[in-house]
Design an enzyme around this catalytic site. Structure first.
Site, PDB file in Angstrom:
ATOM      1  N   CYS A  82      -1.561   9.644  -3.036  1.00  0.00           N
ATOM      2  CA  CYS A  82      -1.914   9.400  -1.642  1.00  0.00           C
ATOM      3  C   CYS A  82      -2.410  10.677  -0.984  1.00  0.00           C
ATOM      4  CB  CYS A  82      -0.747   8.822  -0.871  1.00  0.00           C
ATOM      5  SG  CYS A  82       0.599   9.960  -0.669  1.00  0.00           S
ATOM      6  N   ARG A  99      -8.612   8.722   4.517  1.00  0.00           N
ATOM      7  CA  ARG A  99      -9.534   7.633   4.186  1.00  0.00           C
ATOM      8  C   ARG A  99     -10.207   7.118   5.462  1.00  0.00           C
ATOM      9  NH1 ARG A  99      -8.945   2.489   5.030  1.00  0.00           N
ATOM     10  NH2 ARG A  99      -6.718   2.701   5.480  1.00  0.00           N
ATOM     11  N   ARG A 154       2.461   5.453  18.119  1.00  0.00           N
ATOM     12  CA  ARG A 154       1.049   5.847  18.098  1.00  0.00           C
ATOM     13  C   ARG A 154       0.339   5.415  19.370  1.00  0.00           C
ATOM     14  NH1 ARG A 154      -1.089   5.735  11.853  1.00  0.00           N
ATOM     15  NH2 ARG A 154       0.944   6.087  10.942  1.00  0.00           N
ATOM     16  N   ARG A 162       1.083  10.363  13.645  1.00  0.00           N
ATOM     17  CA  ARG A 162       2.000   9.632  12.762  1.00  0.00           C
ATOM     18  C   ARG A 162       2.971   8.828  13.593  1.00  0.00           C
ATOM     19  NH1 ARG A 162       5.941  11.619   8.547  1.00  0.00           N
ATOM     20  NH2 ARG A 162       6.342   9.387   8.463  1.00  0.00           N
ATOM     21  N   LYS A 210       0.807  -1.221   0.000  1.00  0.00           N
ATOM     22  CA  LYS A 210       0.000   0.000   0.000  1.00  0.00           C
ATOM     23  C   LYS A 210       0.843   1.276   0.000  1.00  0.00           C
ATOM     24  CE  LYS A 210      -1.161   0.277   4.946  1.00  0.00           C
ATOM     25  NZ  LYS A 210      -0.543   1.534   5.385  1.00  0.00           N
ATOM     26  N   ASP A 211       2.149   1.147   0.268  1.00  0.00           N
ATOM     27  CA  ASP A 211       3.018   2.324   0.178  1.00  0.00           C
ATOM     28  C   ASP A 211       3.606   2.511  -1.216  1.00  0.00           C
ATOM     29  OD1 ASP A 211       2.637   2.685   2.867  1.00  0.00           O
ATOM     30  OD2 ASP A 211       4.467   1.600   3.444  1.00  0.00           O
TER      31      ASP A 211
END
Ligand code: SAH
Length: 808
Positions: A239, A128, A152, A146, A80-81
C-alpha cells in the site's frame, strides 16, 4: 449455533458488520449472530499517513488473532485493507455483492470538480487518488488527511479545504449519500482494488460456516475481487505504492455512450469465445513520487488472466530494463567493455558473492546495491525471491543490473531470471561474461584445448539440486579425449577422481584444482587423479574452485604466467583518501600482489574564496596535488571564469602527477622541481622570485604551512583553500591481521596519522613504506624508526620501492 462477528470499532466498520449480521440473521434464523468490537493498530495511530505506519495489515492483525484463537468466528473487513493473502489458518469466503466501487468528491461549496477554482485544495490520504486527481486537474493542490468519514468532513470545514475525496461505498453504507457532490467515473478515477467489497474471513476447515456465507455471495463481485486483487498481487501488493483496479462487465460500459475503448487491447477480444461474457479491467499503477504512472485497460473472460495481462501491460509501459550481466571470473578487469558501461549507468545492482567489489565501486554513488549472494549453498535469498525482486526493481528504476560471477548462463540461473522477466513483461538484455571455466584454467597456465592433448572439453557441475554428486556421464568423460572441467566440486574432488578412475580413466591422468582463479588469491594444486584429493586437502584450498582433469594440465609447467609474477603471494595494505581504488594499488596488483585498501579520508571541496579580478592579479599559481588542481578548476568553472584569464599567470607543480593533471586541461607547468617534494619546490621557486610577485598556493585546508614559511619572505604569498582532506573513520573489519601483510604503504602524512590512530603497534607488526620525505618525517616523529622510503615521491616510485628490495 452461536457466531461472533469481529470488527473494528469505527462507525463504518460497525455498520458493515451490522449489515453482515443482519443478512445472516435473516438467512439463518436458527443460528445466533452477535457483533464483537476489536481495536487495531491502525485505529490507535491516527497522526501518521497510512503508508508510514506499515502495510495493509494495520487494521487487520488483531482481528485475525481473535479468529485464530476462536474468540470470534467471522471477521468483517474492507477487502481493500486486506493483505494479498489471509494469515495462515484463515480463509476468505466468496465475496458478497459489492457496494458502489467509485470514488467521490465531497465539496465544501462548489458542486463539481469542473467548478472548482484554479489552485483549489483537496484533502486525501491516498496517493492513488492524488495522482489521478492531478491528471484531471493539474492545478489542484492536494493535502494529506486521515481519520474516519466524520473527522475528514470536519477537517474539511475547519481547515477550509475546497473538498475531500472518499469512497462512495462507505458513504452509502453510513447513509450519507446526500453529502456526495460528485461521483467520479472509472474513466476519471480508477478506484482501489476491491473498493466497496467486504472481506469475510473465517478459520480454515469451518465447512458449515463457509457454505453458509458462500450461499449469500455474488458471482460478479467474486470475479471482480479476483481480478482487482489479482492485479494488486501481481504488482507486489504494497500500500506504499499507488495502485488501482476496477473490473466491470463490458456491456455495462458499452451502454454508456462516451466510454472510451482502448485501441491497444481491443484486439484481445478475438481470443474470447463468442458465448463467453466479456469483462473489462482498468488498472493504474504509479511509483511513490508519481513521476511514473501507467494506465491500462484489458478485456477478457477470466479474471486471473486479465489481472496478469494488465500487470504485464503496466510493466511493459513503466518498467525499466533489466540487464543480466556476467561480471567475469574474479579479476575485475575481465569484465566486458559493455558490461562495465552497464554498471556505470545502473540505477540498481543486484549482485552475487562472486561479483568483485571493485566493479561495484564503479557504480554511481546513488545506485542502490542489493546483495542476494549465495555463499556455500546457504542461500541468502531463494531464486524465486530474486526473480520477484528483479521485477520489483524494474518498476522502480530505468536500469537494473543483475550482476553474476562469470557468465550468466553458465550455471548462473540466468535462464530462469530471463524467463521470469519475459513472462512478466519486463524488457531484458544479456551481456555475457567470461566464464571461470575458461578463464580459470587459462590463468593457471592450462589451455583448455590443445592439439594432440585435448580435442574439446566437458564442463559440468558436480552438485545436483540436493547437494549430492550430480548424475554425470563419467564413462563418456573417461573414454573421451576431452578436458574435463568440474564446477562447484571442491568438496567432492575425491568422489569425482574415484568415479573417473572407476570408469576407466588412468589414475595417472593429470588433475588440477584452481582456487579463487583470476584473483590475487589464486592458488593451484596439481597432481594426478589418485592423489589430487589429498593434495587439495593439504593445501587447504577454499572455494570457489575449479577441477580440471586431462593431459593439458601438464602444460602449466611452461605456460603458468600468473602465479609467479614478482609480487605473487605478497599482500599489502594501503590507507587511501576517497572511495575509489588507488592507482598505487593497481600497480601492485598488476605485479601479482594482493592489495587491501582502507579508506581514511575523503576530499571535500573547500570554499575557493577568489574572484576573477583577484585572480587576474596573481603572478604564480602553485599546485601540490592532483586534488588541488581538480578542485581549483572546478571552482574556476563554477564561477564561469575563462581560461584566458590565466594567460599571464605562471604555474608551478610539485610533481609529475600534478603536472599531468594540469596537462589534461591544456596547461603546462612552468616549473616542476627535480625532486617531487615541497623543499625542492620551495628552493626552485625562490630562484624565480624577485619579491614583488603575487603567489597563490592552492592547497588543502589541513595541509601544512611549510611553503608559506619558506616563501613568504620572497613574494606576496597567499594561501587559498580549495579542498579539505576530511577524516573518515577507517573500517578495519574485513582486513587481515596486520602481521599477514608484507607492508603498509603510506602515501601522505594524514593517512599515516589516521591509520595509526586506529591500529596498535603498527611498527612491530608490519613493514612500513613511505612515499616521500614529508610522510617519512611524520612517521619518524610518531616513533616509527624503520621506514622504507620511495626514491621518487610518486606512486610509481613507491611501487618500485616495494618491488625492489628491502634495503634501507
Ligand atoms: N557463472 C559462473 C559459474 C557459477 S557456479 C561462471 O561462469 O564462472 C559457481 C562455481 O563456479 C564455483 O563453485 C566454482 O566452481 C566456479 N567458479 C566461479 N568463479 C570462480 C573462480 N574465481 N575461481 C574458481 N572457480 C570459480
Amino acid at each position: 449455533m452461536k457466531y461472533r462477528i469481529g470488527t473494528r470499532g469505527s462507525k463504518l466498520a460497525l455498520t458493515q458488520a451490522e449489515y453482515v449480521c443482519g443478512r445472516l440473521r435473516e438467512a439463518y434464523p436458527g443460528d445466533d449472530f452477535e457483533i464483537q468490537m476489536i481495536k487495531t493498530r491502525g485505529d490507535v495511530i491516527l497522526d501518521k499517513p497510512l503508508h508510514e505506519i506499515g502495510d495493509k495489515g494495520v487494521f487487520v492483525k488483531e482481528i485475525e488473532e481473535q479468529l485464530l484463537s476462536g474468540a470470534i468466528q467471522i471477521a468483517v473487513h474492507s477487502m481493500k485493507d486486506m493483505p494479498s493473502s489471509p494469515a495462515p489458518g484463515l480463509v476468505f469466503t466468496k465475496s458478497w455483492k459489492r457496494e458502489d466501487p467509485r470514488d467521490v468528491l465531497i465539496l465544501r461549496e462548489k458542486k463539481s470538480l469542473q467548478e472548482l477554482p484554479q489552485g483549489a485544495v483537496i484533502g486525501t490520504g491516498s496517493k492513488r487518488r492524488e495522482f489521478q486527481l492531478k491528471r484531471l486537474r493539474p492545478d489542484i493542490r492536494v493535502v494529506g488527511i486521515r481519520g474516519n468519514v466524520d473527522t475528514r468532513i470536519r477537517k474539511m470545514e475547519e481547515e477550509k479545504l475546497d473538498g475531500i475525496l472518499l469512497a462512495a461505498a462507505g458513504l452509502h453504507r453510513l447513509g450519507m449519500e446526500d453529502r456526495i457532490s460528485q461521483y467520479l467515473e472509472p474513466e476519471e478515477m480508477i478506484s482501489a482494488p476491491a473498493q466497496g467489497i467486504l472481506a469475510l474471513e473465517i478459520r480454515e476447515g469451518e465447512q458449515r460456516l463457509l457454505d453458509m456465507l458462500n450461499e449469500l455471495s455474488d458471482e460478479e463481485t467474486e470475479l471482480a475481487a479476483k481480478a482487482e486483487r489479482g492485479f494488486l498481487q501481481q504488482m507486489g501488493g504494497s500500500c506504499h505504492i499507488p495502485v488501482g483496479a476496477i473490473f466491470r462487465p463490458r456491456e455495462e460500459i458499452e451502454e454508456q455512450s462516451d466510454a472510451p475503448g482502448s485501441e491497444e487491447t481491443e484486439g484481445r477480444l478475438d481470443v474470447i469465445q463468442k458465448d463467453q461474457k466479456v469483462y473489462r479491467l482498468d488498472a493504474m499503477f504509479g511509483d511513490e513520487t508519481g513521476t511514473r504512472q501507467a494506465y491500462v485497460t484489458v478485456y477478457g473472460a477470466k479474471p486471473e488472466d486479465m489481472a496478469e495481462e494488465a500487470a504485464k501491460e503496466v510493466r511493459r509501459k513503466m518498467a525499466g530494463k533489466v540487464i543480466l550481466l556476467g561480471a567475469g571470473p574474479g579479476d575485475p578487469e575481465l569484465i566486458t567493455v559493455k558490461g562495465l558501461e552497464a554498471i556505470r549507468k545502473a540505477d540498481c545492482i543486484i549482485y552475487d558473492r562472486l561479483a568483485s567489489p571493485e566493479l561495484l565501486a564503479q557504480a554511481k554513488p546513488q545506485c542502490e546495491k542489493i546483495y542476494v549472494g549465495k555463499a556455500n549453498h546457504h542461500h541468502t535469498m531463494k531464486q524465486a525471491e530474486i526473480n520477484r525482486l528483479l521485477v520489483q526493481k524494474s518498476m522502480e528504476y530505468d536500469k537494473t543490473v543483475r550482476l553474476k560471477g562469470g557468465d550468466v548462463y553458465v550455471f548462473g540461473r540466468g535462464g530462469e531470471e530471463g524467463l521470469h522477466l519475459r513472462r512478466h513483461g519486463v524488457e531484458f538484455e544479456v551481456i555475457p561474461g567470461i566464464s571461470s571455466c575458461i578463464a580459470g584454467p587459462a590463468y593457471a597456465g592450462i589451455p583448455i584445448t590443445h592439439r594432440g592433448k585435448a580435442l574439446g572439453f566437458h564442463v559440468v557441475t558436480a552438485h545436483d539440486r540436493r547437494d549430492e554428486l550430480a548424475d554425470i556421464d563419467f564413462a563418456a568423460m573417461a573414454g573421451g579425449k576431452e578436458t574435463c572441467v568440474f564446477l562447484m566440486g571442491l568438496s567432492k574432488v575425491g568422489e569425482i577422481a574415484e568415479k573417473l578412475t572407476e570408469a576407466g580413466m588412468p589414475g595417472s591422468t593429470k588433475a588440477a584444482v584452481i582456487s579463487q582463479a583470476t584473483t590475487s588469491r589464486q592458488q593451484t594444486c596439481v597432481s594426478d587423479l589418485l592423489h589430487i584429493a589429498e593434495e587439495v586437502k593439504n593445501a587447504n584450498l577454499v572455494s570457489p574452485a575449479l577441477i580440471i582433469v586431462g593431459e593439458v594440465v601438464s602444460l602449466r609447467e611452461e605456460l603458468n604466467f600468473y602465479e609467479n609474477r614478482p609480487l605473487s603471494g605478497k599482500q599489502y595494505l594501503i590507507p587511501r583518501i576517497g572511495t575509489m581504488p588507488t592507482r598505487l594499488g593497481e600497480l601492485l596488483k598488476a605485479q601479482g600482489a594482493l592489495v587491501d585498501e582502507v579508506q581514511v579520508g575523503e576530499i571535500v571541496r573547500g570554499p575557493g574564496d577568489f574572484t576573477a579580478k583577484q585572480l587576474s592579479r596573481a603572478d604564480w599559481l602553485i599546485f601540490t596535488s592532483k586534488n588541488g588542481v581538480n578542485s581549483f578548476f572546478r571552482q574556476f568553472r563554477e564561477k564561469e571564469m575563462d581560461m584566458r584569464s590565466l594567460a599571464f599567470v605562471k604555474i608551478a607543480a610539485i610533481g609529475g602527477k600534478t603536472a599531468e593533471t594540469l596537462e589534461e586541461m591544456g596547461l603546462y607547468a612552468d616549473l616542476i622541481p627535480e625532486d617531487f617534494n615541497s623543499d625542492a619546490l620551495a628552493e626552485a621557486m625562490k630562484k624565480q622570485l624577485t619579491g614583488s610577485e603575487a603567489v597563490w598556493y592552492l592547497k588543502a585546508g589541513n595541509g601544512d604551512g611549510h611553503l608559506k614559511e619558506t616563501l613568504s619572505a620572497y613574494c606576496r604569498f597567499e594561501e587559498i583553500v580549495v579542498y579539505e582532506n576530511c577524516k573518515v573513520e577507517p573500517k578495519l573489519d574485513g582486513l587481515a591481521p596486520l602481521e599477514d601483510y608484507d607492508g603498509i604503504l603510506f602515501t601522505c602524512a594524514s593517512s599515516a596519522k589516521r591509520l595509526m590512530e586506529a591500529m596498535e603497534d603498527v611498527q612491530k607488526r608490519c613493514r612500513i613504506y613511505s612515499i616521500g620525505p614529508k610522510t617519512t618525517s611524520f612517521l619518524k616523529k610518531s616513533g616509527i624508526t624503520s621506514v622504507l622510503e620511495a626514491e621518487c615521491s610518486t606512486y610509481d616510485g613507491l611501487a618500485e620501492r616495494v618491488m625492489h628490495g628491502e634495503e634501507n
